[in-house]
Enzyme design. Structure first.
Site, PDB file in Angstrom:
ATOM      1  N   LYS A   9       0.869  -1.183   0.000  1.00 17.90           N
ATOM      2  CA  LYS A   9       0.000   0.000   0.000  1.00 17.90           C
ATOM      3  C   LYS A   9       0.901   1.227   0.000  1.00 17.90           C
ATOM      4  O   LYS A   9       2.023   1.173   0.509  1.00 17.90           O
ATOM      5  CB  LYS A   9      -0.890   0.010   1.251  1.00 17.90           C
ATOM      6  CG  LYS A   9      -2.136   0.846   1.105  1.00 17.90           C
ATOM      7  CD  LYS A   9      -3.269   0.099   0.423  1.00 17.90           C
ATOM      8  CE  LYS A   9      -4.419   1.021   0.126  1.00 17.90           C
ATOM      9  NZ  LYS A   9      -5.608   0.289  -0.330  1.00 17.90           N
ATOM     10  N   ASP A  59      -7.077   4.328  -4.659  1.00 18.04           N
ATOM     11  CA  ASP A  59      -7.699   4.192  -3.336  1.00 18.04           C
ATOM     12  C   ASP A  59      -8.319   5.559  -3.041  1.00 18.04           C
ATOM     13  O   ASP A  59      -8.558   6.345  -3.968  1.00 18.04           O
ATOM     14  CB  ASP A  59      -6.663   3.790  -2.278  1.00 18.04           C
ATOM     15  CG  ASP A  59      -7.296   3.356  -0.954  1.00 18.04           C
ATOM     16  OD1 ASP A  59      -7.891   2.269  -0.904  1.00 18.04           O
ATOM     17  OD2 ASP A  59      -7.218   4.116   0.034  1.00 18.04           O
TER      18      ASP A  59
HETATM   19  P1  NDP Z   1     -13.003   7.694  -2.716  1.00 18.15           P
HETATM   20  O1  NDP Z   1     -11.963   8.694  -2.503  1.00 18.15           O
HETATM   21  O2  NDP Z   1     -13.565   7.487  -4.079  1.00 18.15           O
HETATM   22  O3  NDP Z   1     -14.233   7.971  -1.728  1.00 18.15           O
HETATM   23  C1  NDP Z   1     -14.072   8.044  -0.352  1.00 18.15           C
HETATM   24  C2  NDP Z   1     -15.374   8.466   0.280  1.00 18.15           C
HETATM   25  O4  NDP Z   1     -15.249   8.364   1.696  1.00 18.15           O
HETATM   26  C3  NDP Z   1     -15.741   9.919  -0.022  1.00 18.15           C
HETATM   27  O5  NDP Z   1     -17.130  10.039  -0.038  1.00 18.15           O
HETATM   28  C4  NDP Z   1     -15.126  10.653   1.182  1.00 18.15           C
HETATM   29  O6  NDP Z   1     -15.739  11.888   1.473  1.00 18.15           O
HETATM   30  C5  NDP Z   1     -15.402   9.652   2.285  1.00 18.15           C
HETATM   31  N1  NDP Z   1     -14.418   9.809   3.360  1.00 18.15           N
HETATM   32  C6  NDP Z   1     -13.079   9.789   3.271  1.00 18.15           C
HETATM   33  N2  NDP Z   1     -12.509  10.004   4.473  1.00 18.15           N
HETATM   34  C7  NDP Z   1     -13.538  10.163   5.328  1.00 18.15           C
HETATM   35  C8  NDP Z   1     -13.618  10.406   6.703  1.00 18.15           C
HETATM   36  N3  NDP Z   1     -12.505  10.529   7.462  1.00 18.15           N
HETATM   37  N4  NDP Z   1     -14.848  10.514   7.279  1.00 18.15           N
HETATM   38  C9  NDP Z   1     -15.970  10.396   6.518  1.00 18.15           C
HETATM   39  N5  NDP Z   1     -15.953  10.149   5.202  1.00 18.15           N
HETATM   40  C10 NDP Z   1     -14.760  10.043   4.625  1.00 18.15           C
HETATM   41  O7  NDP Z   1     -12.408   6.311  -2.140  1.00 18.15           O
HETATM   42  P2  NDP Z   1     -12.875   4.828  -2.420  1.00 18.15           P
HETATM   43  O8  NDP Z   1     -14.342   4.769  -2.595  1.00 18.15           O
HETATM   44  O9  NDP Z   1     -11.991   4.257  -3.456  1.00 18.15           O
HETATM   45  O10 NDP Z   1     -12.467   4.117  -1.046  1.00 18.15           O
HETATM   46  C11 NDP Z   1     -13.345   4.029   0.063  1.00 18.15           C
HETATM   47  C12 NDP Z   1     -12.880   2.923   0.978  1.00 18.15           C
HETATM   48  O11 NDP Z   1     -12.854   1.686   0.274  1.00 18.15           O
HETATM   49  C13 NDP Z   1     -11.475   3.084   1.575  1.00 18.15           C
HETATM   50  O12 NDP Z   1     -11.439   2.498   2.852  1.00 18.15           O
HETATM   51  C14 NDP Z   1     -10.621   2.245   0.606  1.00 18.15           C
HETATM   52  O13 NDP Z   1      -9.418   1.820   1.213  1.00 18.15           O
HETATM   53  C15 NDP Z   1     -11.563   1.092   0.372  1.00 18.15           C
HETATM   54  N6  NDP Z   1     -11.275   0.312  -0.820  1.00 18.15           N
HETATM   55  C16 NDP Z   1     -11.282   0.885  -2.055  1.00 18.15           C
HETATM   56  C17 NDP Z   1     -11.043   0.116  -3.179  1.00 18.15           C
HETATM   57  C18 NDP Z   1     -11.170   0.660  -4.549  1.00 18.15           C
HETATM   58  O14 NDP Z   1     -11.163  -0.139  -5.502  1.00 18.15           O
HETATM   59  N7  NDP Z   1     -11.312   1.951  -4.747  1.00 18.15           N
HETATM   60  C19 NDP Z   1     -10.684  -1.306  -3.055  1.00 18.15           C
HETATM   61  C20 NDP Z   1     -10.796  -1.838  -1.715  1.00 18.15           C
HETATM   62  C21 NDP Z   1     -11.040  -1.030  -0.653  1.00 18.15           C
HETATM   63  P3  NDP Z   1     -15.020  13.263   1.027  1.00 18.15           P
HETATM   64  O15 NDP Z   1     -15.217  13.338  -0.474  1.00 18.15           O
HETATM   65  O16 NDP Z   1     -15.752  14.320   1.780  1.00 18.15           O
HETATM   66  O17 NDP Z   1     -13.590  13.132   1.425  1.00 18.15           O
END
Ligand code: NDP
Length: 450
Positions: free
Chosen positions: A130, A170
């Site tokens: 990562k 991510d």
């Molecule tokens: P994105 O950046 O596309 O979206 C993240 C979302 O989570 C946004 O809506 C963001 O809001 C919100 N968010 C981030 N930090 C916080 C916080 N501290 N409190 C509340 N909301 C928060 O990321 P992904 O959708 O790709 O990833 C989301 C999760 O899924 C992570 O844990 C990632 O590690 C996991 N994941 C992702 C994969 C992928 O293929 N993308 C694969 C496997 C796991 P805002 O826009 O306001 O920051």
């Protein structure tokens, strides 16, 4: 070595905390795994003799570097970049890149450790890694993001390669950032290869990769419900987040007949009691992916309530899909979900539930799919993107969706195999931990002390 050399969970964690002080997320991730693995290897001398768990929790290497770039006003800016290469026993290092203002090495160590077991669960030959930077792409212009990504890749490119380490996206790293980083790697090495996954379709990307984590998470939930004689039809669901994983989790729930009530971002959540339709979700995709706006705008557009600074876990629903970030479900949230009649939780985000919350879900015997199993679909399709790049060909959307479906079913079956308790309850956390551990552990034992 004496056959009876054993280590209790307390002793193991004391050592780990001593070696990794001030890293609570890494400690939490290891604790959750060690609690299942130590009893499992108690009568398995070969794993204890090879100190597999101790070695698995120590990264092969951690790379930390400065990323210097110039902002739109001509000022020089510096951020900190990282790559944690955790373990390559079963394949080249593989794992996403996160750009987030508060990113620390602690978070990346927990993610790289989890990634190692998750990648093993997919059945594909991928090790765990990562990386990322404490950089916030949200308040930057496109040009600033471009300059940052190029500078980040100048250093990262020394440590990765299509047979060495293959990053992906991510939080904060989507199609735009992947494209900029891929192009920079290509310039530096004069090589067009599958060095990053999540690429655009026109330059080596795979169909269904964008959808894969969310779709996979819903497929896993579908299998858990099926195992218990139930289905999505008519069920209400809470989804947190509004990013990549949340969007495609919501899309697949709607497609399978469920009703999505919530979405959120870091400023709060919206509650749409009528249910988020496909058309409303298209609005969210445009809002978040193109206009880069806030979820609060959904409330104005569709006349629903926005709860500022709150999380969606107080809203009554049968299913919960935390898809935002780590530790977003507290013990109190978990209690509330159970009180409100939630029957199943599938984690789209990585480690979104605190340990006490997980213990509550399992203690109350609700269906609980841990992230390393439920969100493995994303990296699984990334693995298939690597295969397509190596073969210099591409599969159709249908073929890839079928592959994803089969891989998720397979992971579910492994969790059932290793997680079924005497009373019939399936402890998916235990099942996922043991099944993920075994493949890596066998490779480590076979290869000797490296
Ligand atoms: P994105 O950046 O596309 O979206 C993240 C979302 O989570 C946004 O809506 C963001 O809001 C919100 N968010 C981030 N930090 C916080 C916080 N501290 N409190 C509340 N909301 C928060 O990321 P992904 O959708 O790709 O990833 C989301 C999760 O899924 C992570 O844990 C990632 O590690 C996991 N994941 C992702 C994969 C992928 O293929 N993308 C694969 C496997 C796991 P805002 O826009 O306001 O920051």
């Amino acid at each position: 070595m004496k056959e009876n050399r054993r280590c209790s969970l307390n002793q193991f964690m004391e050592g780990l905390i001593r070696r990794n002080p001030h890293e609570p997320e890494f400690q939490q991730a290891v604790d959750e795994v060690a609690a299942d693995i130590l009893p499992f290897i108690d009568d398995k001398y070969e794993y204890r003799k090879a100190m597999v768990l101790e070695r698995l929790t120590e990264a092969d290497r951690v790379i930390v570097f400065r990323v210097t770039w110039v902002d739109d006003e001509g000022y020089v800016r510096a951020n900190r970049g990282y790559r944690v290469q955790q373990n390559n026993s079963i394949g080249p290092y593989k794992g996403g890149i996160r750009f987030h203002r508060n990113l620390t090495l602690d978070t990346l160590k927990f993610l790289a450790f989890e990634q190692t077991l998750k990648n093993s669960l997919t059945g594909l030959p991928m090790g765990g890694a990562k990386g990322g930077a404490n950089f916030n792409p949200k308040d930057k212009s496109d040009d600033e993001v471009l300059r940052f990504c190029q500078s980040f890749m100048i250093e990262l490119s020394r440590h990765i390669g299509p047979n060495v380490d293959i990053p992906a996206g991510d939080i904060g790293v989507g199609a735009r950032e992947i494209s900029y980083m891929f192009a920079q790697y290509k310039r530096i090495n004069n090589e067009f290869s599958g060095v990053i996954t999540g690429k655009g379709i026109s330059f080596g990307g795979s169909m269904i990769r964008t959808e894969a984590t969310g779709y996979g998470c819903v497929y896993f939930m579908e299998d858990m419900l099926k195992e218990n004689g139930s289905s999505f039809e008519g069920k209400t669901a809470l989804v947190s987040g509004a990013g990549n994983v949340a969007q495609f989790t919501a899309e697949k729930i709607i497609e399978l007949g469920g009703k999505v009530l919530t979405l959120s971002d870091s400023s709060g959540f919206i509650h749409d009691s009528e249910g988020i339709t496909k058309e409303k979700l298209d609005y969210v995709k445009d809002l978040k992916n193109v206009r880069r706006g806030r979820i609060a705008e959904y409330a104005d557009e569709f006349d629903v309530t926005f709860y500022e600074g709150k999380k969606p876990w107080d809203i009554p629903a049968e299913l919960a899909f935390p898809c935002a970030t780590q530790n977003e479900i507290s013990a109190g949230d978990a209690r509330k979900l159970i009180e409100n009649g939630c029957i199943a939780v599938a984690e789209g985000a990585n480690m979104p539930t605190v340990k006490e919350g997980v213990d509550l879900f399992i203690g109350e015997k609700i269906l609980y799919a841990p992230s390393k199993a439920a969100n493995a679909g994303g990296v699984a399709v990334s693995g298939l993107e690597m295969t397509q790049n190596s073969m210099r060909m591409s599969w159709s959307r249908e073929e890839l969706d079928n592959h994803l479906r089969v891989i998720m079913r397979d992971i579910h079956a492994k969790c059932v195999d290793y997680g079924r308790e005497k009373d019939g309850y399936i402890n998916y956390r235990k099942g996922a931990n043991i099944a993920g551990f075994l493949k890596v552990a066998d490779a480590m034992v076979a290869c000797g002390p490296t």
